[in-house]
Design a protein around this motif. Structure first.
Motif, PDB file in Angstrom:
ATOM      1  N   ASN A  24      70.340  42.165  96.850  1.00 20.86           N
ATOM      2  CA  ASN A  24      71.208  41.040  97.193  1.00 20.86           C
ATOM      3  C   ASN A  24      71.401  40.259  95.905  1.00 20.86           C
ATOM      4  O   ASN A  24      70.425  39.900  95.245  1.00 20.86           O
ATOM      5  CB  ASN A  24      70.559  40.137  98.245  1.00 20.86           C
ATOM      6  CG  ASN A  24      70.506  40.802  99.590  1.00 20.86           C
ATOM      7  OD1 ASN A  24      71.437  41.491  99.987  1.00 20.86           O
ATOM      8  ND2 ASN A  24      69.414  40.616 100.298  1.00 20.86           N
ATOM      9  N   ILE A  25      72.641  40.001  95.543  1.00 21.59           N
ATOM     10  CA  ILE A  25      72.964  39.386  94.262  1.00 21.59           C
ATOM     11  C   ILE A  25      73.609  38.018  94.482  1.00 21.59           C
ATOM     12  O   ILE A  25      74.510  37.869  95.310  1.00 21.59           O
ATOM     13  CB  ILE A  25      73.950  40.265  93.453  1.00 21.59           C
ATOM     14  CG1 ILE A  25      73.425  41.690  93.292  1.00 21.59           C
ATOM     15  CG2 ILE A  25      74.298  39.634  92.118  1.00 21.59           C
ATOM     16  CD1 ILE A  25      72.237  41.835  92.400  1.00 21.59           C
ATOM     17  N   GLY A  26      73.159  37.023  93.720  1.00 18.17           N
ATOM     18  CA  GLY A  26      73.827  35.733  93.603  1.00 18.17           C
ATOM     19  C   GLY A  26      74.392  35.666  92.200  1.00 18.17           C
ATOM     20  O   GLY A  26      73.672  35.909  91.229  1.00 18.17           O
ATOM     21  N   LEU A  27      75.664  35.385  92.062  1.00 14.78           N
ATOM     22  CA  LEU A  27      76.328  35.427  90.762  1.00 14.78           C
ATOM     23  C   LEU A  27      76.827  34.049  90.359  1.00 14.78           C
ATOM     24  O   LEU A  27      77.601  33.426  91.090  1.00 14.78           O
ATOM     25  CB  LEU A  27      77.504  36.408  90.806  1.00 14.78           C
ATOM     26  CG  LEU A  27      78.316  36.564  89.531  1.00 14.78           C
ATOM     27  CD1 LEU A  27      77.477  37.206  88.426  1.00 14.78           C
ATOM     28  CD2 LEU A  27      79.559  37.407  89.799  1.00 14.78           C
ATOM     29  N   CYS A  28      76.375  33.576  89.208  1.00 16.12           N
ATOM     30  CA  CYS A  28      76.903  32.364  88.600  1.00 16.12           C
ATOM     31  C   CYS A  28      78.010  32.822  87.659  1.00 16.12           C
ATOM     32  O   CYS A  28      77.751  33.571  86.710  1.00 16.12           O
ATOM     33  CB  CYS A  28      75.798  31.629  87.841  1.00 16.12           C
ATOM     34  SG  CYS A  28      76.373  30.108  87.076  1.00 16.12           S
ATOM     35  N   CYS A  29      79.238  32.411  87.948  1.00 21.46           N
ATOM     36  CA  CYS A  29      80.361  32.920  87.156  1.00 21.46           C
ATOM     37  C   CYS A  29      81.459  31.867  87.053  1.00 21.46           C
ATOM     38  O   CYS A  29      81.438  30.849  87.724  1.00 21.46           O
ATOM     39  CB  CYS A  29      80.900  34.205  87.768  1.00 21.46           C
ATOM     40  SG  CYS A  29      81.483  34.036  89.451  1.00 21.46           S
ATOM     41  N   ASN A  30      82.405  32.151  86.175  1.00 21.12           N
ATOM     42  CA  ASN A  30      83.573  31.293  85.989  1.00 21.12           C
ATOM     43  C   ASN A  30      84.771  32.185  85.688  1.00 21.12           C
ATOM     44  O   ASN A  30      84.642  33.412  85.703  1.00 21.12           O
ATOM     45  CB  ASN A  30      83.312  30.242  84.900  1.00 21.12           C
ATOM     46  CG  ASN A  30      83.173  30.833  83.517  1.00 21.12           C
ATOM     47  OD1 ASN A  30      83.703  31.892  83.203  1.00 21.12           O
ATOM     48  ND2 ASN A  30      82.438  30.157  82.660  1.00 21.12           N
ATOM     49  N   PRO A  31      85.930  31.615  85.410  1.00 20.62           N
ATOM     50  CA  PRO A  31      87.111  32.447  85.168  1.00 20.62           C
ATOM     51  C   PRO A  31      86.992  33.393  83.971  1.00 20.62           C
ATOM     52  O   PRO A  31      87.719  34.375  83.885  1.00 20.62           O
ATOM     53  CB  PRO A  31      88.228  31.427  84.936  1.00 20.62           C
ATOM     54  CG  PRO A  31      87.769  30.218  85.658  1.00 20.62           C
ATOM     55  CD  PRO A  31      86.278  30.201  85.496  1.00 20.62           C
ATOM     56  N   THR A  32      86.067  33.116  83.060  1.00 21.01           N
ATOM     57  CA  THR A  32      85.935  33.987  81.879  1.00 21.01           C
ATOM     58  C   THR A  32      84.918  35.097  82.078  1.00 21.01           C
ATOM     59  O   THR A  32      84.646  35.854  81.148  1.00 21.01           O
ATOM     60  CB  THR A  32      85.536  33.168  80.633  1.00 21.01           C
ATOM     61  OG1 THR A  32      84.219  32.629  80.829  1.00 21.01           O
ATOM     62  CG2 THR A  32      86.530  32.053  80.365  1.00 21.01           C
ATOM     63  N   THR A  33      84.375  35.229  83.264  1.00 21.44           N
ATOM     64  CA  THR A  33      83.383  36.262  83.541  1.00 21.44           C
ATOM     65  C   THR A  33      84.099  37.584  83.780  1.00 21.44           C
ATOM     66  O   THR A  33      84.213  38.077  84.898  1.00 21.44           O
ATOM     67  CB  THR A  33      82.517  35.878  84.755  1.00 21.44           C
ATOM     68  OG1 THR A  33      82.075  34.540  84.602  1.00 21.44           O
ATOM     69  CG2 THR A  33      81.305  36.779  84.876  1.00 21.44           C
ATOM     70  N   VAL A  34      84.592  38.154  82.689  1.00 23.62           N
ATOM     71  CA  VAL A  34      85.371  39.383  82.754  1.00 23.62           C
ATOM     72  C   VAL A  34      84.830  40.400  81.743  1.00 23.62           C
ATOM     73  O   VAL A  34      84.157  40.042  80.784  1.00 23.62           O
ATOM     74  CB  VAL A  34      86.872  39.123  82.464  1.00 23.62           C
ATOM     75  CG1 VAL A  34      87.481  38.233  83.527  1.00 23.62           C
ATOM     76  CG2 VAL A  34      87.085  38.521  81.087  1.00 23.62           C
ATOM     77  N   ASN A  35      85.190  41.670  81.986  1.00 23.23           N
ATOM     78  CA  ASN A  35      84.834  42.711  81.022  1.00 23.23           C
ATOM     79  C   ASN A  35      85.973  42.892  80.019  1.00 23.23           C
ATOM     80  O   ASN A  35      86.921  42.103  79.999  1.00 23.23           O
ATOM     81  CB  ASN A  35      84.475  44.015  81.744  1.00 23.23           C
ATOM     82  CG  ASN A  35      85.647  44.625  82.495  1.00 23.23           C
ATOM     83  OD1 ASN A  35      86.802  44.200  82.363  1.00 23.23           O
ATOM     84  ND2 ASN A  35      85.365  45.620  83.308  1.00 23.23           N
ATOM     85  N   ARG A  36      85.877  43.915  79.201  1.00 22.54           N
ATOM     86  CA  ARG A  36      86.914  44.135  78.176  1.00 22.54           C
ATOM     87  C   ARG A  36      88.282  44.437  78.760  1.00 22.54           C
ATOM     88  O   ARG A  36      89.295  44.260  78.099  1.00 22.54           O
ATOM     89  CB  ARG A  36      86.502  45.279  77.242  1.00 22.54           C
ATOM     90  CG  ARG A  36      85.409  44.886  76.292  1.00 22.54           C
ATOM     91  CD  ARG A  36      85.062  46.005  75.373  1.00 22.54           C
ATOM     92  NE  ARG A  36      84.604  47.130  76.216  1.00 22.54           N
ATOM     93  CZ  ARG A  36      84.236  48.302  75.771  1.00 22.54           C
ATOM     94  NH1 ARG A  36      84.270  48.556  74.495  1.00 22.54           N
ATOM     95  NH2 ARG A  36      83.828  49.239  76.584  1.00 22.54           N
TER      96      ARG A  36
END
Length: 95
Positions: A24-36
């Motif tokens: 089970n994953i909790g993710l802290c992220c924002n709009p820049t949480t992207v890969n290449r």
């Protein structure tokens, strides 16, 4: 010459990806949480078989940049794209 990889790019390699399965994953992220390829971490994790993305935690501009600068973001019940609960790390505060 080798390419620089972000942590998100490395997470989805055969070395690290199995660590997500059955979790089970909790993710802290924002709009820049992207890969290449500019794919968002939320969308990438949703595609991992055996990984359960259980909660999202977002900063002042939201998970996918849905709020403007200096506008408070309350907890939203769910991410409309995935149905995952979102919890604001910023809150509805006046500057």
């Amino acid at each position: 010459m080798s390419q620089v990889q972000t942590g998100l790019d490395r997470l989805f390699t055969p070395e690290y990806l199995p660590r997500l399965q059955g979790r089970n994953i909790g993710l802290c992220c924002n709009p820049t949480t992207v890969n290449r390829q500019f794919e968002h971490a939320v969308d990438l994790l949703m595609a991992v078989e055996g990984c359960h993305l259980a909660a999202l935690f977002g900063p002042e501009h939201g998970i996918r940049s849905e709020a403007q600068y200096m506008v408070g973001v309350d907890d939203q019940p769910i991410d409309p794209q995935t149905g995952i609960p979102i919890y604001s790390l910023y809150g509805n505060q006046e500057a």
